[in-house]
Design a protein around this motif. Sequence first.
Motif, PDB file in Angstrom:
ATOM      1  N   GLU A  52       0.611  -0.964   0.224  1.00  0.00           N
ATOM      2  CA  GLU A  52      -0.461   0.250   0.318  1.00  0.00           C
ATOM      3  C   GLU A  52       0.520   0.985  -0.163  1.00  0.00           C
ATOM      4  N   ARG A  53       0.215   2.483  -1.165  1.00  0.00           N
ATOM      5  CA  ARG A  53       1.418   3.581  -0.828  1.00  0.00           C
ATOM      6  C   ARG A  53       1.482   4.846   0.190  1.00  0.00           C
ATOM      7  N   GLU A  54       0.252   4.235   1.103  1.00  0.00           N
ATOM      8  CA  GLU A  54       0.560   4.827   2.009  1.00  0.00           C
ATOM      9  C   GLU A  54       1.141   4.260   3.780  1.00  0.00           C
ATOM     10  N   TYR A  55       1.488   2.981   3.474  1.00  0.00           N
ATOM     11  CA  TYR A  55       1.964   1.853   4.696  1.00  0.00           C
ATOM     12  C   TYR A  55       3.068   2.462   5.316  1.00  0.00           C
ATOM     13  N   SER A  56       2.484   2.521   6.384  1.00  0.00           N
ATOM     14  CA  SER A  56       3.891   2.967   7.096  1.00  0.00           C
ATOM     15  C   SER A  56       3.660   2.014   9.219  1.00  0.00           C
ATOM     16  N   LEU A  57       4.358   1.617   9.253  1.00  0.00           N
ATOM     17  CA  LEU A  57       4.638   0.670  10.577  1.00  0.00           C
ATOM     18  C   LEU A  57       3.452   2.283  11.767  1.00  0.00           C
ATOM     19  N   GLU A  58       3.434   2.907  11.615  1.00  0.00           N
ATOM     20  CA  GLU A  58       2.907   4.193  12.544  1.00  0.00           C
ATOM     21  C   GLU A  58       1.459   3.524  13.102  1.00  0.00           C
ATOM     22  N   GLY A  59       0.942   3.645  14.116  1.00  0.00           N
ATOM     23  CA  GLY A  59      -0.829   3.165  14.287  1.00  0.00           C
ATOM     24  C   GLY A  59      -0.257   1.916  14.399  1.00  0.00           C
ATOM     25  N   LEU A  60       0.209   0.337  14.043  1.00  0.00           N
ATOM     26  CA  LEU A  60      -0.049  -0.620  14.587  1.00  0.00           C
ATOM     27  C   LEU A  60       0.058  -1.230  15.740  1.00  0.00           C
ATOM     28  N   ASN A  61      -0.754  -1.608  16.002  1.00  0.00           N
ATOM     29  CA  ASN A  61      -1.184  -2.224  17.587  1.00  0.00           C
ATOM     30  C   ASN A  61      -0.304  -3.939  17.497  1.00  0.00           C
ATOM     31  N   LEU A 106       2.230  -5.864   6.722  1.00  0.00           N
ATOM     32  CA  LEU A 106       3.853  -5.670   7.444  1.00  0.00           C
ATOM     33  C   LEU A 106       4.509  -7.138   6.625  1.00  0.00           C
ATOM     34  N   ALA A 107       3.712  -7.685   5.746  1.00  0.00           N
ATOM     35  CA  ALA A 107       4.559  -9.232   5.085  1.00  0.00           C
ATOM     36  C   ALA A 107       5.460  -8.491   4.463  1.00  0.00           C
ATOM     37  N   ARG A 108       5.010  -7.898   3.257  1.00  0.00           N
ATOM     38  CA  ARG A 108       4.644  -6.532   2.083  1.00  0.00           C
ATOM     39  C   ARG A 108       5.915  -5.717   2.287  1.00  0.00           C
ATOM     40  N   TYR A 109       5.545  -4.590   3.716  1.00  0.00           N
ATOM     41  CA  TYR A 109       6.720  -3.806   4.187  1.00  0.00           C
ATOM     42  C   TYR A 109       8.664  -4.420   3.915  1.00  0.00           C
ATOM     43  N   ILE A 110       7.919  -5.488   4.333  1.00  0.00           N
ATOM     44  CA  ILE A 110       9.509  -6.282   4.756  1.00  0.00           C
ATOM     45  C   ILE A 110      10.164  -6.955   3.520  1.00  0.00           C
ATOM     46  N   ALA A 111       9.588  -7.353   2.995  1.00  0.00           N
ATOM     47  CA  ALA A 111       9.827  -7.722   1.564  1.00  0.00           C
ATOM     48  C   ALA A 111      10.340  -6.733   0.472  1.00  0.00           C
ATOM     49  N   HIS A 112       9.599  -5.217   1.074  1.00  0.00           N
ATOM     50  CA  HIS A 112      10.121  -4.234  -0.022  1.00  0.00           C
ATOM     51  C   HIS A 112      11.199  -3.731   0.860  1.00  0.00           C
ATOM     52  N   GLU A 113      11.396  -3.044   2.409  1.00  0.00           N
ATOM     53  CA  GLU A 113      12.459  -3.227   2.720  1.00  0.00           C
ATOM     54  C   GLU A 113      13.885  -3.792   2.437  1.00  0.00           C
ATOM     55  N   LEU A 114      13.608  -5.361   2.468  1.00  0.00           N
ATOM     56  CA  LEU A 114      14.520  -5.858   2.106  1.00  0.00           C
ATOM     57  C   LEU A 114      14.682  -5.923   0.492  1.00  0.00           C
ATOM     58  N   ASP A 115      14.254  -4.687  -0.342  1.00  0.00           N
ATOM     59  CA  ASP A 115      14.403  -5.562  -1.412  1.00  0.00           C
ATOM     60  C   ASP A 115      14.476  -6.328  -2.200  1.00  0.00           C
ATOM     61  N   ARG A 116      13.553  -7.231  -1.540  1.00  0.00           N
ATOM     62  CA  ARG A 116      13.027  -8.598  -2.332  1.00  0.00           C
ATOM     63  C   ARG A 116      11.539  -8.410  -3.129  1.00  0.00           C
ATOM     64  N   GLU A 117      11.911  -9.662  -3.449  1.00  0.00           N
ATOM     65  CA  GLU A 117      10.041  -9.921  -4.598  1.00  0.00           C
ATOM     66  C   GLU A 117       9.574 -11.057  -3.134  1.00  0.00           C
ATOM     67  N   ILE A 118       7.881 -11.011  -3.460  1.00  0.00           N
ATOM     68  CA  ILE A 118       7.831 -11.407  -2.315  1.00  0.00           C
ATOM     69  C   ILE A 118       6.858 -12.137  -2.801  1.00  0.00           C
ATOM     70  N   LEU A 119       6.350 -13.649  -2.507  1.00  0.00           N
ATOM     71  CA  LEU A 119       5.664 -14.530  -3.245  1.00  0.00           C
ATOM     72  C   LEU A 119       4.566 -14.405  -1.978  1.00  0.00           C
ATOM     73  N   CYS A 120       3.927 -14.398  -2.305  1.00  0.00           N
ATOM     74  CA  CYS A 120       2.489 -15.163  -1.479  1.00  0.00           C
ATOM     75  C   CYS A 120       1.338 -16.638  -2.349  1.00  0.00           C
TER      76      CYS A 120
END
Length: 299
Positions: A52-61, A106-120
């Motif tokens: 998600e374009r607006e995704y960030s960790l802020e606000g997650l519980n 969050l899983a997608r965020y992790i893949a994005h931060e590690l510069d890896r593709e995601i296989l769901c």
Amino acid sequence: MSAGAIDLAVNKAKETGRDEKKGFYKAVTLALNSHRTLLNNGEKPRDKDRLEREYSLEGLNVRGNLQSMMDQLEAFDRYLRKPKQERNLNMNLLFYGPPGCGKSELARYIAHELDREILCKRASDLLDPYVGVTEQSVKEAFEEAEAEEAVLVIDEADSMLFSRDRAHRSWEISFTNEFLAQMERFKGILICTTNRLRDLDEASIRRFNHKIEFRHLTPDGNIAFYRKLLEGLVDVSMDQKSLNALKGMSDLSPGDFKVVRDRYSFYPGEQVNHRALVRALQDEAKTKKIHSGAKEIGF
């Protein structure tokens, strides 16, 4: 997409005589999409999971140290990128909690931060009515993720890691065993998500390096996700009454804000205001309470 397929698509587009840029681009795109469909046994391939374009960790519980987890993931990522690994180490993560609380995102965020593709992979991608095919699908999913150096995400993991203590058929035990064996051998990052933690096989839980619990948003989380997903739909600032109502809501998840955003994104501007958006969020929270059988306090 191979170079040969692209070359053929370009040549065929030239043959159509579409000289203008837009028409030529469309002809090439149609040819390449047809090629992808043929490679996918006649089915149109689905686009890869995107963050998600607006995704960030802020606000997650969440219950768990996300920063510590990210630091360890980055260190493990550097280890995986070495030409030769000294040990067969695993990094298996378990995200659990109510639906819509941000586990898959969050899983997608992790893949994005590690510069890896995601296989769901979901249960529908892996489960098969024929004996032995599910185990083969599980094996192929891990092999594909390792070959592509992708982050492997298994949604609805309780369908794959079915508790063997409650199994009534041999195949229910068989594919759980296969999944556990693949977890042990996998040289990569595995993320499993579930809404039903109690349904997971007990032996599988100890194989996860990090277990992160997701919960419904706090009042501050409500504000954070409203600002990220809904505030931009209205030109004026939120009034105090709407703000207080938003803070007072419970049982909201990030997914609820996304549902409301998608619903109101195509409304005429004059019909969208903060009070309407807050009412829509209240309806989402009320529906959850009805579904769970919770009773409102009061008379």
